[in-house]
Design a protein around this motif. Sequence first.
Motif, PDB file in Angstrom:
ATOM      1  N   LEU A  35       0.825  -1.212   0.000  1.00 28.34           N
ATOM      2  CA  LEU A  35       0.000   0.000   0.000  1.00 28.34           C
ATOM      3  C   LEU A  35       0.857   1.260   0.000  1.00 28.34           C
ATOM      4  O   LEU A  35       0.561   2.226  -0.713  1.00 28.34           O
ATOM      5  CB  LEU A  35      -0.935   0.007   1.208  1.00 28.34           C
ATOM      6  N   ILE A  36       1.914   1.262   0.800  1.00 30.95           N
ATOM      7  CA  ILE A  36       2.811   2.417   0.852  1.00 30.95           C
ATOM      8  C   ILE A  36       3.486   2.617  -0.508  1.00 30.95           C
ATOM      9  O   ILE A  36       3.586   3.747  -1.002  1.00 30.95           O
ATOM     10  CB  ILE A  36       3.857   2.256   1.977  1.00 30.95           C
ATOM     11  N   CYS A  37       3.914   1.532  -1.133  1.00 31.21           N
ATOM     12  CA  CYS A  37       4.539   1.634  -2.457  1.00 31.21           C
ATOM     13  C   CYS A  37       3.548   2.143  -3.496  1.00 31.21           C
ATOM     14  O   CYS A  37       3.899   2.979  -4.336  1.00 31.21           O
ATOM     15  CB  CYS A  37       5.107   0.285  -2.884  1.00 31.21           C
ATOM     16  N   ASP A  38       2.314   1.648  -3.445  1.00 28.44           N
ATOM     17  CA  ASP A  38       1.291   2.123  -4.379  1.00 28.44           C
ATOM     18  C   ASP A  38       1.031   3.614  -4.191  1.00 28.44           C
ATOM     19  O   ASP A  38       0.925   4.366  -5.167  1.00 28.44           O
ATOM     20  CB  ASP A  38      -0.013   1.340  -4.204  1.00 28.44           C
ATOM     21  N   TRP A  39       0.938   4.062  -2.937  1.00 31.36           N
ATOM     22  CA  TRP A  39       0.705   5.485  -2.648  1.00 31.36           C
ATOM     23  C   TRP A  39       1.859   6.322  -3.197  1.00 31.36           C
ATOM     24  O   TRP A  39       1.649   7.343  -3.848  1.00 31.36           O
ATOM     25  CB  TRP A  39       0.554   5.694  -1.139  1.00 31.36           C
ATOM     26  N   THR A  40       3.084   5.872  -2.932  1.00 32.25           N
ATOM     27  CA  THR A  40       4.269   6.597  -3.392  1.00 32.25           C
ATOM     28  C   THR A  40       4.288   6.660  -4.911  1.00 32.25           C
ATOM     29  O   THR A  40       4.552   7.719  -5.498  1.00 32.25           O
ATOM     30  CB  THR A  40       5.552   5.940  -2.857  1.00 32.25           C
ATOM     31  N   HIS A  41       4.002   5.542  -5.574  1.00 35.41           N
ATOM     32  CA  HIS A  41       3.994   5.502  -7.033  1.00 35.41           C
ATOM     33  C   HIS A  41       2.940   6.465  -7.580  1.00 35.41           C
ATOM     34  O   HIS A  41       3.186   7.196  -8.543  1.00 35.41           O
ATOM     35  CB  HIS A  41       3.729   4.074  -7.516  1.00 35.41           C
ATOM     36  N   HIS A  42       1.792   6.507  -6.963  1.00 31.58           N
ATOM     37  CA  HIS A  42       0.702   7.382  -7.396  1.00 31.58           C
ATOM     38  C   HIS A  42       1.077   8.859  -7.254  1.00 31.58           C
ATOM     39  O   HIS A  42       0.738   9.684  -8.095  1.00 31.58           O
ATOM     40  CB  HIS A  42      -0.565   7.070  -6.591  1.00 31.58           C
ATOM     41  N   HIS A  43       1.788   9.212  -6.201  1.00 33.68           N
ATOM     42  CA  HIS A  43       2.114  10.608  -5.893  1.00 33.68           C
ATOM     43  C   HIS A  43       3.553  10.991  -6.238  1.00 33.68           C
ATOM     44  O   HIS A  43       4.006  12.080  -5.867  1.00 33.68           O
ATOM     45  CB  HIS A  43       1.871  10.879  -4.400  1.00 33.68           C
ATOM     46  N   PHE A  44       4.257  10.142  -6.950  1.00 38.10           N
ATOM     47  CA  PHE A  44       5.677  10.350  -7.193  1.00 38.10           C
ATOM     48  C   PHE A  44       5.961  11.673  -7.901  1.00 38.10           C
ATOM     49  O   PHE A  44       6.905  12.387  -7.555  1.00 38.10           O
ATOM     50  CB  PHE A  44       6.276   9.185  -7.984  1.00 38.10           C
ATOM     51  N   GLY A  45       5.167  12.021  -8.897  1.00 37.89           N
ATOM     52  CA  GLY A  45       5.385  13.276  -9.612  1.00 37.89           C
ATOM     53  C   GLY A  45       5.309  14.476  -8.691  1.00 37.89           C
ATOM     54  O   GLY A  45       6.136  15.394  -8.765  1.00 37.89           O
ATOM     55  N   HIS A  46       4.335  14.489  -7.807  1.00 36.30           N
ATOM     56  CA  HIS A  46       4.183  15.585  -6.848  1.00 36.30           C
ATOM     57  C   HIS A  46       5.366  15.609  -5.868  1.00 36.30           C
ATOM     58  O   HIS A  46       5.894  16.683  -5.553  1.00 36.30           O
ATOM     59  CB  HIS A  46       2.870  15.429  -6.078  1.00 36.30           C
ATOM     60  N   ILE A  47       5.761  14.448  -5.411  1.00 38.06           N
ATOM     61  CA  ILE A  47       6.894  14.346  -4.474  1.00 38.06           C
ATOM     62  C   ILE A  47       8.164  14.899  -5.124  1.00 38.06           C
ATOM     63  O   ILE A  47       8.891  15.697  -4.525  1.00 38.06           O
ATOM     64  CB  ILE A  47       7.097  12.889  -4.018  1.00 38.06           C
ATOM     65  N   GLU A  48       8.439  14.485  -6.354  1.00 35.44           N
ATOM     66  CA  GLU A  48       9.639  14.948  -7.046  1.00 35.44           C
ATOM     67  C   GLU A  48       9.559  16.446  -7.346  1.00 35.44           C
ATOM     68  O   GLU A  48      10.559  17.151  -7.247  1.00 35.44           O
ATOM     69  CB  GLU A  48       9.855  14.149  -8.334  1.00 35.44           C
ATOM     70  N   GLY A  49       8.371  16.946  -7.707  1.00 33.02           N
ATOM     71  CA  GLY A  49       8.219  18.376  -7.945  1.00 33.02           C
ATOM     72  C   GLY A  49       8.509  19.185  -6.691  1.00 33.02           C
ATOM     73  O   GLY A  49       9.196  20.212  -6.745  1.00 33.02           O
ATOM     74  N   ALA A  50       8.002  18.731  -5.565  1.00 30.91           N
ATOM     75  CA  ALA A  50       8.255  19.421  -4.294  1.00 30.91           C
ATOM     76  C   ALA A  50       9.743  19.371  -3.956  1.00 30.91           C
ATOM     77  O   ALA A  50      10.311  20.366  -3.484  1.00 30.91           O
ATOM     78  CB  ALA A  50       7.432  18.785  -3.186  1.00 30.91           C
ATOM     79  N   ARG A  51      10.371  18.238  -4.203  1.00 30.75           N
ATOM     80  CA  ARG A  51      11.814  18.123  -3.924  1.00 30.75           C
ATOM     81  C   ARG A  51      12.608  19.081  -4.794  1.00 30.75           C
ATOM     82  O   ARG A  51      13.523  19.762  -4.318  1.00 30.75           O
ATOM     83  CB  ARG A  51      12.281  16.683  -4.151  1.00 30.75           C
ATOM     84  N   ARG A  52      12.254  19.176  -6.078  1.00 29.65           N
ATOM     85  CA  ARG A  52      12.960  20.094  -6.976  1.00 29.65           C
ATOM     86  C   ARG A  52      12.771  21.548  -6.539  1.00 29.65           C
ATOM     87  O   ARG A  52      13.733  22.329  -6.555  1.00 29.65           O
ATOM     88  CB  ARG A  52      12.491  19.904  -8.422  1.00 29.65           C
ATOM     89  N   ARG A  53      11.564  21.911  -6.137  1.00 25.58           N
ATOM     90  CA  ARG A  53      11.328  23.286  -5.671  1.00 25.58           C
ATOM     91  C   ARG A  53      12.112  23.560  -4.390  1.00 25.58           C
ATOM     92  O   ARG A  53      12.662  24.653  -4.210  1.00 25.58           O
ATOM     93  CB  ARG A  53       9.827  23.511  -5.425  1.00 25.58           C
ATOM     94  N   PHE A  54      12.202  22.597  -3.518  1.00 25.94           N
ATOM     95  CA  PHE A  54      12.936  22.767  -2.266  1.00 25.94           C
ATOM     96  C   PHE A  54      14.431  22.935  -2.547  1.00 25.94           C
ATOM     97  O   PHE A  54      15.111  23.738  -1.902  1.00 25.94           O
ATOM     98  CB  PHE A  54      12.689  21.562  -1.356  1.00 25.94           C
ATOM     99  N   ASP A  55      14.953  22.153  -3.517  1.00 28.88           N
ATOM    100  CA  ASP A  55      16.386  22.196  -3.832  1.00 28.88           C
ATOM    101  C   ASP A  55      16.800  23.471  -4.552  1.00 28.88           C
ATOM    102  O   ASP A  55      17.963  23.847  -4.530  1.00 28.88           O
ATOM    103  CB  ASP A  55      16.777  20.991  -4.692  1.00 28.88           C
ATOM    104  N   SER A  56      15.857  24.146  -5.207  1.00 24.20           N
ATOM    105  CA  SER A  56      16.247  25.324  -6.005  1.00 24.20           C
ATOM    106  C   SER A  56      16.256  26.594  -5.188  1.00 24.20           C
ATOM    107  O   SER A  56      16.015  26.726  -4.067  1.00 24.20           O
ATOM    108  CB  SER A  56      15.343  25.499  -7.188  1.00 24.20           C
TER     109      SER A  56
END
Length: 56
Positions: A35-56
Amino acid sequence: MPVRVDQRNSREISYSVCAETLTEPGRALRATVDLICDWTHHHFGHIEGARRRFDS
């Protein structure tokens, strides 16, 4: 514990343990991790976008 590579789903690589070797708590843990993997896979784009905004 036997492990095999499972490529039937949309995950790039998923490792699964043969169900008959798991105890009931092990099967419950496996279901929780799935379930955790499915949730992460579903929201991965949002997670990566937030990480990129945080890093910049």
